[in-house]
Every structure is written in structure tokens, then in C-alpha cells.
Design an enzyme around this catalytic site. Structure first.
Site, mmCIF file in Angstrom:
data_model
loop_
_atom_site.group_PDB
_atom_site.id
_atom_site.type_symbol
_atom_site.label_atom_id
_atom_site.label_comp_id
_atom_site.label_asym_id
_atom_site.label_seq_id
_atom_site.Cartn_x
_atom_site.Cartn_y
_atom_site.Cartn_z
ATOM 1 C CG ASP A 1 -1.972 0.930 1.310
ATOM 2 O OD1 ASP A 1 -3.089 0.725 1.463
ATOM 3 O OD2 ASP A 1 -1.488 2.172 1.104
ATOM 4 C CG ASP B 1 -2.821 3.590 -2.474
ATOM 5 O OD1 ASP B 1 -3.791 2.811 -2.502
ATOM 6 O OD2 ASP B 1 -2.563 4.131 -1.566
ATOM 7 C CD GLU B 2 -5.441 -1.649 -0.667
ATOM 8 O OE1 GLU B 2 -5.990 -2.474 -0.198
ATOM 9 O OE2 GLU B 2 -6.197 -0.513 -0.902
#
Ligand code: TTP
Ligand code: CA
Length: 363
Positions: free
Chosen positions: A18, A116-117
Site C-alpha cells: 500500500d 495504490d494497493e
């Protein structure tokens, strides 16, 4: 020598990555004057009179109490000298693609779960020390090539890897080996379980359940009576059991928005107005990344956690909020049966460019 992996007996090794304060960190790339400053990405604060919310902020801004989804006016009160910047979605989508390319290069199954993960199934490496080496290399590569920091969790399940990546943010690397799985989870507040939001947390508190240990030990019949069949999966997760796999999602692309009502509601006017707001926001996200969609999906979660979704594929690509809104209302009429609603969501998919990844926000 290659480690021996016997399917089903060796522990899986799942990596969850993350990015740290993602939008804010991307804004700081190449702008050293912003380093170490309170940076807030979101609506225009308009000297404290601004409407809209914070998308995210740097860790320096978090020290003032600023958080994602907070009204921007409140953020301004907390830290008027912060640097307030409008979101630049195309830039974040590009950075996201750069991060995912670095992950993909290692050749393990990859599942991107938000902008974003992502999860990587690195079980083939055979041991946690080998997976730790890879995690360190990934962090270095992302920092060197993109100037961004991230946090990584390594664990035998997806849920625990995700919880672990959050433990030492920013810049963290947290490893939970199989023998530590239960002791890692036990003392955590139930809120740490992905999917347990403010509301479920409050309901669990009412039942005297505060920690994951409490949840694992609770009478399953009482949990089922309160939360339906999903309580079984929830209790499994509390016990460290989670068989969900890292699913490669080639071509899965969607933009979605969902919200949980502060009180379950059957007020049709409120539901319709909320649907309008969600449709408008999700279309704004769509235009920010220069996309058009064809499929609209509406999701309704009723009291008791029964969830229904219905999708419709339009004859033409569209980015027009009015078209999406009309379609969403038709779908909502089809699945709304008059019961009280807990959560409402909308997802747009089937895009006409291949540029976007999945982006889901809950507000
Ligand atoms: P997050 O991963 O939740 O947050 P973050 O990356 O900013 O910070 P952290 O270090 O705690 O992981 O969300 C990723 C991006 O999604 C975030 O940078 C901005 C966007 N976002 C919103 O626009 N609104 C929101 O309410 C949230 C939670 C995120
Ligand atoms: Ca993040």
C-alpha cells in the site's frame, strides 16, 4: 536448491503493498519544497468556507488531525498554513501504473485492489526470509525509480497481509509468519478487519466485542442472528482463516463510489438524492481520468447485510452524468424492495480505453 512446495500443506506467502499518503506523495515528486510540509489534497478550502472533502494528506498534515474524507473547511481550521492542492487524477493513474509495473516485473500473480494497493502471491519463493528479501527490493525500486514510499505486509493470508501492511506506516515492512498469525491478530481492535467500518464496529462493541480475540471466541449463532451468514466468514478471519486467493485481474477496470448511511434508511427521497450524488461523483472520477463507460452497476446492502447488485450495459459508451444517473435510478428501482438500506453504491465499468485501474472509495 529449490524449496519443496507441496500444494495445500506449505503455508502461502502473500505480499500486500500500500503506497504511503499516495496522492500527496505523488504531488511531492519532483517538488522538494513540499517535503516535510503539511500537504492536503482535496477541495479548495476557500479560506475556510470551502465545501467538499480532503482526499488525502501528508503524514505531517496528519499530525494536525487532518484525515481523508474530512470536510476541507475543518482541515483548514486544523492547519491553515498547510499547502492545499487540487487532485490531479491523470497523474495519480500514471503513477499507479508505474508502481504496478514494478510489481508485475517479478512474475508472481498480481491483484490490484485499488489505485495504490495490490497483492502478490509469492508462495513460490518458499520461505518468509526469501519473501522478505523481495519486499525490501520492491520498496527500494519504488523509492529509487519513482521517489515514493510504500508499506508492505507479508503473511499467510490476504486479510492478514493487508492488516500487516498498515501496522508500521509509513515506510513499514511487517512480517507475520504462520506461527505468529493468531497472536498477531488477537489484540487488534475489530476495526482492523477490512470491511468493518464505523458502523459494524459500533454494533460489535454493543455486543461486547472489541478485539479480534473477542470476535474469534464469540458464540457464532448470536453473530449469525445479528449479521447473517457473513458472520461465519468474519469469525474465520478473526481466527486467521482466509482461503481467498490472489486473483489476477487482467482487464478488470472499474470506478466506483459507495456510502454507508449513518442510520439504515427506507426514506425514498434520501435514497434517491444519495444515488444522484454518488452518480455525479463517480462520473467526475471518470472524466478526471478521461474515460467513458458502458456498464453501470448499482449495489444495495440492506439491514442485516444482505447485498443485491444489478448491472446494465448501455448501447453506447458514455461519460454523461445524466445518462448514468437515469440508468442508476432504473436499476435501483428494480432492486429496492422497501426494506431499510445500510449501504448504497455505484460502479462504472467496460471502459473505452485501457488506462484505468480499479478505484473504489468509501465515504
Ligand atoms: P489510502 O491508501 O486510503 O490513503 P493514502 O495512500 O493517502 O494514505 P496511507 O498512507 O494511509 O495509505 O487511499 C489511497 C488514495 O485514495 C489517497 O491517496 C487518496 C484517495 N482517497 C480519496 O480520494 N478519498 C478517501 O476518502 C480515501 C480514503 C482515499
Ligand atoms: Ca495508501
Amino acid at each position: 536448491m529449490e524449496p519443496d512446495i507441496v500444494q495445500g500443506t506449505s503455508p502461502r506467502i502473500i505480499l500486500h503493498l500500500d503506497m504511503d499518503s499516495f496522492y500527496a506523495s505523488v504531488e511531492m515528486q519532483g517538488r522538494p519544497e513540499l517535503r516535510g510540509k503539511a500537504v492536503v489534497i482535496g477541495a479548495d478550502p476557500n479560506h475556510g468556507k470551502g465545501r467538499g472533502v480532503v482526499a488525502t494528506c501528508s503524514y505531517e498534515a496528519r499530525a494536525f488531525g487532518i484525515r481523508s474524507a474530512m470536510p476541507i473547511s475543518q482541515a483548514f481550521v486544523l492547519c491553515p498554513h498547510a499547502v492545499f492542492l487540487p487532485p490531479d487524477f491523470p497523474r495519480y493513474v500514471k503513477s499507479s501504473a508505474d508502481v504496478m509495473a514494478i510489481l508485475k516485473a517479478h512474475g508472481f500473480p498480481l491483484q490490484q485492489v485499488s489505485i495504490d494497493e495490490a497483492f502478490l502471491d509469492v508462495s513460490q519463493l518458499g520461505t518468509f526470509p526469501a519473501a522478505t528479501d523481495l519486499a525490501v527490493r520492491i520498496k527500494d525500486t519504488i523509492l529509487t525509480h519513482l521517489g515514493l514510499t510504500c508499506s508492505i505486509g507479508l503473511a499467510p493470508t490476504k486479510v492478514v497481509a493487508k492488516i500487516a501492511s498498515d501496522v508500521h506506516k509509513p515506510g513499514g515492512l511487517t512480517i507475520v509468519e504462520p506461527e505468529n498469525l493468531v497472536s498477531f491478530l488477537a489484540p487488534m481492535p475489530v476495526r482492523k478487519i477490512p470491511g468493518i467500518g464505523k458502523k459494524s464496529e459500533a454494533e460489535l462493541f454493543e455486543m461486547g466485542i472489541r478485539t479480534i480475540r473477542d470476535l474469534a471466541a464469540f458464540d457464532i449463532q448470536v453473530l449469525i442472528a445479528r449479521f447473517g451468514r457473513s458472520a461465519i466468514a468474519l469469525q474465520d478471519i478473526a481466527a486467521g482463516i482466509d482461503k481467498s486467493e490472489v486473483k489476477e485481474q487482467d482487464g478488470v477496470k472499474s470506478v466506483s463510489r459507495e456510502t454507508t448511511f449513518s442510520n439504515d434508511t427506507d426514506d425514498e427521497q434520501l435514497i434517491a438524492a444519495t444515488m444522484d450524488a454518488l452518480a455525479e461523483e463517480v462520473c467526475r472520477n471518470l472524466s478526471d481520468v478521461s474515460l467513458h463507460c458502458r456498464t453501470v452497476t448499482v449495489k444495495v446492502r440492506y439491514q442485516g447485510f444482505v447485498t443485491r447488485t444489478k448491472a446494465r450495459t448501455l448501447p453506447h459508451y458514455t461519460g454523461d452524468p445524466a445518462t448514468v444517473c437515469t440508468c442508476a435510478h432504473t436499476l435501483l428501482r428494480d432492486i429496492f424492495d422497501g426494506r431499510k438500506i445500510r449501504l448504497l453504491g455505484i460502479r462504472l465499468s467496460s471502459f473505452d480505453t485501457c488506462d484505468a485501474r480499479q478505484m473504489t472509495l468509501e465515504v
